[in-house]
Design an enzyme around this catalytic site. Structure first.
Site, PDB file in Angstrom:
ATOM      1  N   HIS A 178      36.154  36.908  35.286  1.00 34.26           N
ATOM      2  CA  HIS A 178      35.210  35.783  35.103  1.00 34.26           C
ATOM      3  C   HIS A 178      33.878  36.063  35.804  1.00 34.26           C
ATOM      4  O   HIS A 178      33.808  36.757  36.807  1.00 34.26           O
ATOM      5  CB  HIS A 178      35.823  34.437  35.470  1.00 34.26           C
ATOM      6  N   ASP A 191      40.061  38.128  37.206  1.00 35.54           N
ATOM      7  CA  ASP A 191      40.382  38.029  35.777  1.00 35.54           C
ATOM      8  C   ASP A 191      39.161  38.311  34.896  1.00 35.54           C
ATOM      9  O   ASP A 191      39.188  38.054  33.695  1.00 35.54           O
ATOM     10  CB  ASP A 191      40.947  36.630  35.454  1.00 35.54           C
ATOM     11  N   GLU A 225      35.388  31.354  32.568  1.00 32.69           N
ATOM     12  CA  GLU A 225      36.739  31.911  32.549  1.00 32.69           C
ATOM     13  C   GLU A 225      36.972  32.662  31.236  1.00 32.69           C
ATOM     14  O   GLU A 225      36.215  32.487  30.269  1.00 32.69           O
ATOM     15  CB  GLU A 225      37.758  30.762  32.673  1.00 32.69           C
TER      16      GLU A 225
HETATM   17  C1  GLP Z   1      33.937  32.356  42.254  1.00 32.18           C
HETATM   18  C2  GLP Z   1      32.472  32.321  41.870  1.00 32.18           C
HETATM   19  C3  GLP Z   1      32.028  33.636  41.222  1.00 32.18           C
HETATM   20  C4  GLP Z   1      32.486  34.814  42.074  1.00 32.18           C
HETATM   21  C5  GLP Z   1      33.988  34.791  42.216  1.00 32.18           C
HETATM   22  C6  GLP Z   1      34.549  35.967  42.997  1.00 32.18           C
HETATM   23  O1  GLP Z   1      34.761  32.152  41.170  1.00 32.18           O
HETATM   24  N1  GLP Z   1      32.176  31.248  40.995  1.00 32.18           N
HETATM   25  O2  GLP Z   1      30.624  33.636  41.074  1.00 32.18           O
HETATM   26  O3  GLP Z   1      32.074  36.030  41.479  1.00 32.18           O
HETATM   27  O4  GLP Z   1      34.336  33.567  42.880  1.00 32.18           O
HETATM   28  O5  GLP Z   1      34.484  35.708  44.364  1.00 32.18           O
HETATM   29  P1  GLP Z   1      34.723  36.767  45.501  1.00 32.18           P
HETATM   30  O6  GLP Z   1      33.452  37.520  45.646  1.00 32.18           O
HETATM   31  O7  GLP Z   1      35.020  35.935  46.708  1.00 32.18           O
HETATM   32  O8  GLP Z   1      35.853  37.625  45.085  1.00 32.18           O
END
Ligand code: GLP
Length: 261
Positions: A139, A137, A144
């Site tokens: 973030h 999304d 968020e």
């Molecule tokens: C969590 C972390 C973020 C990260 C996101 C995406 O929300 N707080 O820092 O970028 O996950 O994670 P992934 O790399 O597993 O898609």
């Protein structure tokens, strides 16, 4: 913003590891900003592999700052970001727990946790290089959609989507905390170099919005457009919805060797 379309997650890992190693070679007391999630794991494995093979730098003098932390998990929980970063990276690099900082989620300290974390980062001289992933999304860390572009470290409530996305690390959705402490978007902007990495199709829309969309709190990662030194490392699937993809390829192919990332 320098967008670097690469061929695979392995190429991203090697390139991101090169950037981190170069920072530590230039300054053995460098301050490193670390991220969790699945995307940074190949980079962390590559840094550890090189370090343990004796071709990486010594990390003895570095200080680390984690991007964020869950609130409400028992101390030492294996899915806390403090435990995750130790397990996935810093233990393997020989960086002691006393040199790895994270926002403090202890219940009594929550009202001051954000300001205390900001003060710690400042006392360390600021973050030299910060690794970042992105949520589907848009973030960044745990900021968020709707987060202030000027925000600093503070408590946030996760969206239902982020809790669902992160449920794979827990035995059930109910176990995923609802609250977190996260560096703010303004905190992230204060790091000297941002290395933003994304892989897979599930991130393609968020990457396009962050890199080519309007700067907006609706896509927190679009705040990267305001930073003077951002390196964006993408695999083909994550880069697939960028309108200027051919141009980014052309620019990277013609990049002078002396310039570095
Ligand atoms: C969590 C972390 C973020 C990260 C996101 C995406 O929300 N707080 O820092 O970028 O996950 O994670 P992934 O790399 O597993 O898609």
């Amino acid at each position: 913003m320098e967008v670097v379309p690469l061929g695979s997650a392995d190429e991203i890992a090697a390139t991101a590891a090169d950037v981190f190693e170069a920072v530590v070679r230039r300054n053995s007391a460098a301050v490193l900003g670390l991220a969790t999630g699945s995307t940074p794991l190949p980079t962390y494995r590559e840094l550890i592999r090189r370090h343990q093979a004796g071709v990486g730098p010594s990390y003895r003098g570095v200080t680390c700052f984690n991007l964020d932390e869950y609130v409400g998990l028992p101390t030492g929980h294996e899915q806390s970001y403090r435990a995750t970063i130790a397990r996935e990276l810093t233990d393997g690099l020989g960086i002691g727990a006393d040199r790895v900082n994270g926002p403090d989620p202890s219940p009594d300290g929550l009202p001051t946790a954000g300001a205390r974390y900001e003060a710690l980062i400042q006392a360390a001289g600021g973050i030299d290089v910060q690794l970042l992933g992105i949520g589907a999304d848009g973030h960044l860390a745990f900021n968020e959609p709707g987060s202030s572009l000027a925000s600093r470290t503070r408590i946030k409530t996760l969206t239902a989507q982020t809790r669902k996305d992160n449920a794979r690390f827990f035995s059930s959705l109910d176990e995923v905390p609802t609250h977190v402490l996260t560096q703010g978007l303004g905190t992230i902007l204060a790091a000297r170099h941002l290395v933003f990495i994304a892989v897979e199709e599930s991130k393609a829309d968020a990457v396009a919005a962050a890199v080519e969309g309007p700067v907006s709190a609706s896509c927190p990662a679009s705040v990267l457009q305001l930073h003077p030194h951002v390196t964006v490392l993408l695999d083909p699937a994550a880069a697939s919805r960028l309108e200027r993809l051919d141009y980014y390829r052309e620019v990277y192919a013609a990049k002078p060797a002396w310039q570095g990332l």
